[in-house]
Design a protein around this motif. Structure first.
Motif, mmCIF file in Angstrom:
data_model
loop_
_atom_site.group_PDB
_atom_site.id
_atom_site.type_symbol
_atom_site.label_atom_id
_atom_site.label_comp_id
_atom_site.label_asym_id
_atom_site.label_seq_id
_atom_site.Cartn_x
_atom_site.Cartn_y
_atom_site.Cartn_z
ATOM 1 N N GLY A 144 43.670 39.926 44.925
ATOM 2 C CA GLY A 144 44.739 39.595 46.016
ATOM 3 C C GLY A 144 45.662 40.406 46.223
ATOM 4 N N GLU A 145 46.554 40.210 47.235
ATOM 5 C CA GLU A 145 47.723 41.003 47.709
ATOM 6 C C GLU A 145 48.782 41.496 46.549
ATOM 7 N N SER A 146 48.766 40.201 45.612
ATOM 8 C CA SER A 146 49.919 40.471 44.690
ATOM 9 C C SER A 146 49.294 41.156 43.331
ATOM 10 N N GLY A 147 48.024 41.553 43.658
ATOM 11 C CA GLY A 147 47.133 42.378 42.391
ATOM 12 C C GLY A 147 46.604 41.250 41.419
ATOM 13 N N ARG A 148 46.814 39.969 41.804
ATOM 14 C CA ARG A 148 46.124 38.992 40.768
ATOM 15 C C ARG A 148 44.617 38.657 41.366
ATOM 16 N N ASN A 149 43.824 38.853 40.508
ATOM 17 C CA ASN A 149 42.426 37.938 41.279
ATOM 18 C C ASN A 149 42.246 36.546 41.696
ATOM 19 N N GLU A 150 41.743 36.580 42.669
ATOM 20 C CA GLU A 150 41.429 35.092 43.251
ATOM 21 C C GLU A 150 39.988 34.835 43.406
ATOM 22 N N LEU A 151 39.561 33.681 43.495
ATOM 23 C CA LEU A 151 38.198 33.074 43.719
ATOM 24 C C LEU A 151 38.205 32.277 44.923
ATOM 25 N N TRP A 152 37.456 33.225 45.695
ATOM 26 C CA TRP A 152 37.241 32.548 47.385
ATOM 27 C C TRP A 152 35.928 31.861 47.426
ATOM 28 N N THR A 153 35.939 30.764 47.919
ATOM 29 C CA THR A 153 34.736 29.962 48.570
ATOM 30 C C THR A 153 35.386 29.306 49.745
ATOM 31 N N PRO A 154 34.137 29.053 50.614
ATOM 32 C CA PRO A 154 34.543 28.420 51.780
ATOM 33 C C PRO A 154 34.952 26.825 51.460
#
Length: 82
Positions: A10-20
């Motif tokens: 993520g922009e903040s450096g934290r990982n994000e889990l993306w899914t539709p």
């Protein structure tokens, strides 16, 4: 049929889990729901259900921000995308 997931820096450096998101085209499967629930409860990833384009995904890959990708479904279980 398989649901796709992407771990994105993520922009903040934290990982994000993306899914539709569920929008009538995405199957509301038990495996999908279990993955989202487990990730939310673990708190190590920000779970993001959002619409995104292939161009956005390609830009993230080119920028080195896609850490991992995998598909999940009742018949497929959880499989990495290589």
């Amino acid at each position: 049929t398989m649901n796709l997931f992407f771990v994105v820096k993520g922009e903040s450096g934290r990982n994000e889990l993306w899914t539709p998101p569920l929008n009538g085209l995405i199957l509301p499967g038990v495996t999908r729901d279990s993955i989202l629930t487990l990730c939310r409860e673990a708190g190590e990833l920000d779970v993001i259900e959002k619409e995104f384009t292939i161009d956005e995904l390609t830009d993230l890959i080119d920028a080195g921000r896609v850490v991992e990708s995998f598909g999940a479904g009742t018949a497929a279980v959880v499989c990495p995308v290589e």
